[in-house]
Design a protein around this motif. Structure first.
Motif, mmCIF file in Angstrom:
data_model
loop_
_atom_site.group_PDB
_atom_site.id
_atom_site.type_symbol
_atom_site.label_atom_id
_atom_site.label_comp_id
_atom_site.label_asym_id
_atom_site.label_seq_id
_atom_site.Cartn_x
_atom_site.Cartn_y
_atom_site.Cartn_z
ATOM 1 N N ARG A 273 0.828 -1.205 0.000
ATOM 2 C CA ARG A 273 0.000 0.000 0.000
ATOM 3 C C ARG A 273 0.867 1.262 0.000
ATOM 4 N N ALA A 274 1.976 1.217 0.746
ATOM 5 C CA ALA A 274 2.865 2.379 0.767
ATOM 6 C C ALA A 274 3.475 2.628 -0.605
ATOM 7 N N ALA A 275 3.564 1.563 -1.428
ATOM 8 C CA ALA A 275 4.090 1.708 -2.785
ATOM 9 C C ALA A 275 2.993 2.053 -3.785
ATOM 10 N N GLY A 276 1.765 2.297 -3.298
ATOM 11 C CA GLY A 276 0.667 2.666 -4.180
ATOM 12 C C GLY A 276 0.003 1.484 -4.857
ATOM 13 N N ILE A 277 0.157 0.292 -4.306
ATOM 14 C CA ILE A 277 -0.438 -0.916 -4.884
ATOM 15 C C ILE A 277 -1.577 -1.376 -3.977
ATOM 16 N N PRO A 278 -2.804 -1.513 -4.489
ATOM 17 C CA PRO A 278 -3.899 -2.019 -3.648
ATOM 18 C C PRO A 278 -3.554 -3.398 -3.102
ATOM 19 N N ALA A 279 -3.740 -3.563 -1.829
ATOM 20 C CA ALA A 279 -3.398 -4.835 -1.182
ATOM 21 C C ALA A 279 -4.301 -5.036 0.026
ATOM 22 N N ARG A 280 -4.461 -6.291 0.429
ATOM 23 C CA ARG A 280 -5.286 -6.630 1.595
ATOM 24 C C ARG A 280 -4.766 -7.918 2.220
ATOM 25 N N VAL A 281 -5.179 -8.169 3.454
ATOM 26 C CA VAL A 281 -4.765 -9.357 4.205
ATOM 27 C C VAL A 281 -5.902 -10.375 4.164
ATOM 28 N N VAL A 282 -5.565 -11.634 3.991
ATOM 29 C CA VAL A 282 -6.544 -12.724 4.027
ATOM 30 C C VAL A 282 -6.109 -13.717 5.109
ATOM 31 N N THR A 283 -7.059 -14.152 5.906
ATOM 32 C CA THR A 283 -6.765 -15.159 6.936
ATOM 33 C C THR A 283 -7.623 -16.390 6.692
ATOM 34 N N GLY A 284 -7.151 -17.510 7.157
ATOM 35 C CA GLY A 284 -7.864 -18.773 7.006
ATOM 36 C C GLY A 284 -6.969 -19.915 7.428
ATOM 37 N N TYR A 285 -6.961 -20.976 6.658
ATOM 38 C CA TYR A 285 -6.114 -22.132 6.937
ATOM 39 C C TYR A 285 -5.290 -22.458 5.695
ATOM 40 N N GLN A 286 -4.143 -23.078 5.920
ATOM 41 C CA GLN A 286 -3.296 -23.497 4.803
ATOM 42 C C GLN A 286 -2.668 -24.834 5.141
ATOM 43 N N GLY A 287 -2.730 -25.756 4.177
ATOM 44 C CA GLY A 287 -2.090 -27.050 4.380
ATOM 45 C C GLY A 287 -3.083 -28.106 4.814
ATOM 46 N N GLY A 288 -2.702 -28.881 5.806
ATOM 47 C CA GLY A 288 -3.526 -29.981 6.284
ATOM 48 C C GLY A 288 -2.820 -31.314 6.113
ATOM 49 N N TYR A 289 -3.357 -32.329 6.741
ATOM 50 C CA TYR A 289 -2.794 -33.681 6.694
ATOM 51 C C TYR A 289 -3.700 -34.557 5.841
ATOM 52 N N TRP A 290 -3.163 -35.124 4.773
ATOM 53 C CA TRP A 290 -3.949 -35.996 3.909
ATOM 54 C C TRP A 290 -3.916 -37.414 4.451
ATOM 55 N N ASN A 291 -5.082 -37.906 4.838
ATOM 56 C CA ASN A 291 -5.197 -39.262 5.351
ATOM 57 C C ASN A 291 -5.490 -40.185 4.179
ATOM 58 N N GLY A 292 -4.477 -40.915 3.735
ATOM 59 C CA GLY A 292 -4.634 -41.763 2.564
ATOM 60 C C GLY A 292 -5.548 -42.945 2.802
ATOM 61 N N THR A 293 -5.660 -43.405 4.059
ATOM 62 C CA THR A 293 -6.520 -44.554 4.356
ATOM 63 C C THR A 293 -7.994 -44.187 4.210
ATOM 64 N N ALA A 294 -8.397 -43.114 4.868
ATOM 65 C CA ALA A 294 -9.792 -42.683 4.801
ATOM 66 C C ALA A 294 -10.047 -41.703 3.668
ATOM 67 N N ARG A 295 -8.984 -41.224 3.015
ATOM 68 C CA ARG A 295 -9.060 -40.323 1.864
ATOM 69 C C ARG A 295 -9.823 -39.034 2.199
ATOM 70 N N TYR A 296 -9.323 -38.334 3.176
ATOM 71 C CA TYR A 296 -9.821 -36.987 3.444
ATOM 72 C C TYR A 296 -8.678 -36.139 3.976
ATOM 73 N N LEU A 297 -8.844 -34.850 3.839
ATOM 74 C CA LEU A 297 -7.841 -33.878 4.287
ATOM 75 C C LEU A 297 -8.250 -33.364 5.657
ATOM 76 N N LEU A 298 -7.384 -33.553 6.631
ATOM 77 C CA LEU A 298 -7.641 -33.062 7.984
ATOM 78 C C LEU A 298 -6.926 -31.729 8.166
ATOM 79 N N VAL A 299 -7.693 -30.687 8.402
ATOM 80 C CA VAL A 299 -7.149 -29.351 8.649
ATOM 81 C C VAL A 299 -7.344 -29.041 10.128
#
Length: 664
Positions: free
Chosen positions: A430-456
């Motif tokens: 923003r100080a450089a004159g570029i529109p910008a914003r912050v996003v929050t949430g989750y990133q990554g997770g553990y892929w359970n190959g046996t049950a085939r789902y992503l645990l976050v």
């Protein structure tokens, strides 16, 4: 929960005083209720109630009786006052349960008769069920069910005319068998009792503190969340899951900065979803743990809101009601997109605003980049990422920041985790004159190959930046990846290892793997039990050609099924029925032995005359038969119920009796 209280005035009762064993079982039941609720009660209240319970148990074993009113009345008033002071009210889930459990323990101070014990057990069962308002997980449900066992054992012991000092195992075995016999009917009721689409009642949430994503971000605010390993989401995909570096779940988009923290812009809630050009799209299913909030973390970039949810201008998604229980949704996402390729002036101004007097050194640095790279905004962003890559470090235990958090982080401490980097990077843009914003949430997770789902997990909480570039729209930039690539490539567990994270038992890979495998069981429980709602019940009969089971269909099946189960149980009971009790069963065995020896019992002949005649006919067993006659008569007619030890002795002597056929 607040309608139960120990009575203060007691009329003299003609009932006999509770024996030691029923009172011990009653204390065990109350202790189990306290244990089940201990996870959400204040630690000091749990400790005080445990001391009261143990003191009352010890006082009763020493021969004491009811506590006087000058002890009970102040304790009730103190409990009421502390609950109100702690929670600000007496109504709601937390204060109601605390007050109810406290009154239940105080009930022991006046529990001396069978009526007192029955009242206490009835309310203890209600208090056990109320613990499911806090947690319906597999472990919590198991302990609630386990708490029913001492409660039923107490009721059973109250029915004994002459309680005996039997082993503790014998107190619980009949109860466990009875509960086991009730499983088929319980399972049938779970499947076919018509369910409501919404709960019949609700509980107000007062003063509830839940670790979760917040609609405000400031350096240091996410630390508790990033060290919380409890599950947040479980996500299943039709095909292969996206790679770890693409597993961004958008929760909050934050445009407003006050010099200390970021928060969503108010204009965003009044605008329809921004225009976006989507590439390939796909659907996925996700199950969300309770957050008591409306925001739904959706895989970036969401293209549509699930049913009963809305999508805002920045493509964040809000449910129409709070997520107060495990809830499943269908999500839609695009792996490639152009979000808002053209930016209107109002949105541009909102995403360029900076508070006056904040970050003078950061502003000067951004100005130098503008002078160097001109209008090449992507080059300015790359310059900021390069700076983070060479001169900064990743840690969950950074030094505290000073008054100007931006300059202090960029030019003094130079260490932190995702929210530090996302906040500073967005400020620089923003100080450089570029529109910008912050996003929050989750990133990554553990892929359970046996049950085939992503645990976050909640520890996968993350913050990143979005920068608007001409012709490309909003583009994701993750400055944390420039400092510690493992955070994005391998996940939070790999990034946090040895960098201020928890240095506990879960640092062992095999234990972490065991924890993740156990989550498969929790996933099954959430889907099969907690997630069995009215909609899934309506589709229960689809394999039998009924597309939608109505309430009348379910009620008819339930009635017929109950009738069949009752008929089966009645038939089994009649088949297993034996005349008399254990003493009579041993007497019938003795009669069969004597009949084989040639001495049969005549119709209408009493036991005394029959055994006396057998003793005359079998002189070799005369002494044994006389002992058996005396033991049987004393056991049968000398007590209201045959003493267990006498029954055992009679059965043993009958078994040891040796007879010979009478020679006539």
């Amino acid at each position: 929960m607040t309608g139960f209280r120990p009575s203060l005035r007691r009329k003299p009762s003609s009932e006999p005083i509770l024996d030691r064993r029923p009172f011990d079982l009653l204390c065990l039941t109350m202790g189990f209720v306290l244990l089940v609720h201990a996870a959400h009660l204040p630690w000091w209240l749990t400790t005080v109630l445990a001391i009261v319970l143990v003191a009352r148990w010890q006082q009763r074993r020493s021969g004491g009786r009811n506590a006087p009113i000058w002890i009970k009345l102040p304790l009730i008033g103190l409990l009421l006052g502390t609950v109100i002071v702690q929670n600000g009210t007496l109504f709601g889930r937390e204060p109601g349960s605390a007050f109810a459990v406290g009154l239940l323990v105080l009930k022991l101070l006046e529990s001396e008769h069978r009526r007192d014990a029955r009242v206490g057990i009835a309310f203890a069962c209600f208090a056990l069920m109320s613990a499911l308002l806090f947690d319906q997980g597999l472990v919590a449900s198991f302990f609630v069910c386990l708490g029913i066992v001492p409660a039923l054992a107490t009721l059973r012991s109250l029915e004994e005319v002459e309680p005996q000092a039997t082993p503790w195992a014998r107190e619980f075995t009949p109860v466990l068998l009875a509960l086991l016999a009730a499983v088929p009917l319980s399972l049938f009721a779970f499947l076919f009792v018509p369910r409501l689409s919404s709960p019949l009642w609700g509980t107000p949430q007062s003063g509830q503190a839940v670790t979760g994503l917040s609609n405000r971000l400031a350096p240091g605010d996410m630390l508790d969340l990033m060290t919380d390993d409890t599950p947040a989401l479980r996500v299943t995909f039709t095909g292969a899951p996206p790679p770890n570096a693409a597993r961004y779940f958008r929760a909050y988009t934050m445009q407003s900065f006050d010099g200390k923290g970021w928060s969503p812009g108010y204009r965003n809630s009044r605008r329809p979803p921004s225009r976006a050009d989507y590439g390939s799209q796909f659907a996925y299913q996700f199950s969300m743990e309770p957050t008591h909030d409306r925001v739904l973390p959706m895989l970036d970039l969401p293209t549509a809101a699930p049913a009963d949810a809305i999508m805002r201008a920045d493509h964040t998604v809000l449910a129409k009601r709070r997520v107060d229980e495990v809830t499943s949704f269908t999500g839609y996402a695009a792996s490639t997109y152009r979000l808002e390729p053209s930016l209107d002036d109002e949105v541009r101004r909102e995403n360029l605003q900076l508070p006056a007097g904040v970050g003078p050194q950061a502003r000067a640095l951004a100005a130098s980049w503008v002078e160097r790279y001109g209008e090449d905004r992507a080059a300015i962003a790359r310059a900021a990422l390069a700076m983070f890559h060479t001169n900064f470090s990743y840690t969950l235990a950074p030094e505290p920041l000073g008054r100007d958090r931006i300059d202090d982080f960029l030019f003094a401490t130079r260490e932190g985790y995702c929210e530090h980097y996302a906040s500073a990077f967005t400020f620089l843009m923003r100080a450089a004159g570029i529109p910008a914003r912050v996003v929050t949430g989750y990133q990554g997770g553990y892929w359970n190959g046996t049950a085939r789902y992503l645990l976050v997990r909640r520890s996968d909480a993350h913050a990143w930046s979005e920068v608007w570039l001409e012709g490309r729209g909003w583009v994701r930039f993750d400055p944390t990846a420039a400092v510690r690539p493992e955070r994005v490539q391998l996940g939070a567990a790999a990034a946090n290892a040895g960098h201020g994270g928890d240095e506990g038992l879960l640092d062992f890979p095999w234990l972490r793997d065991l924890r993740d495998r156990w989550d498969v069981v929790n996933q099954w429980w959430n889907r099969g039990v907690i997630g069995f709602d009215a909609l899934r019940q309506q589709g229960l009969l689809q394999p039998f050609g009924i597309a939608r089971a109505e309430v009348s269909d379910l009620a008819m099946i339930f009635a017929v099924g109950c009738a069949v189960l009752v008929a089966v149980a009645l038939g089994w009971a009649l088949f297993q029925r034996r005349e008399g009790d254990a003493l009579d069963a041993s007497m019938r065995r003795l009669q069969r032995k004597l009949a084989r020896a040639g001495v049969s019992r005549r119709t209408g002949e009493g036991p005394r005359h029959f055994l006396a005649r057998a003793a005359r006919a079998l002189p070799g067993q005369r002494n044994a038969l006389e002992r058996l006659s005396e033991l049987y008569l004393r056991s049968r007619y000398g007590h209201d119920e045959p003493p267990p030890e006498s029954v055992t002795r009679f059965r043993r002597e009958v078994k040891e009796l040796k007879t010979r056929r009478v020679v006539k």
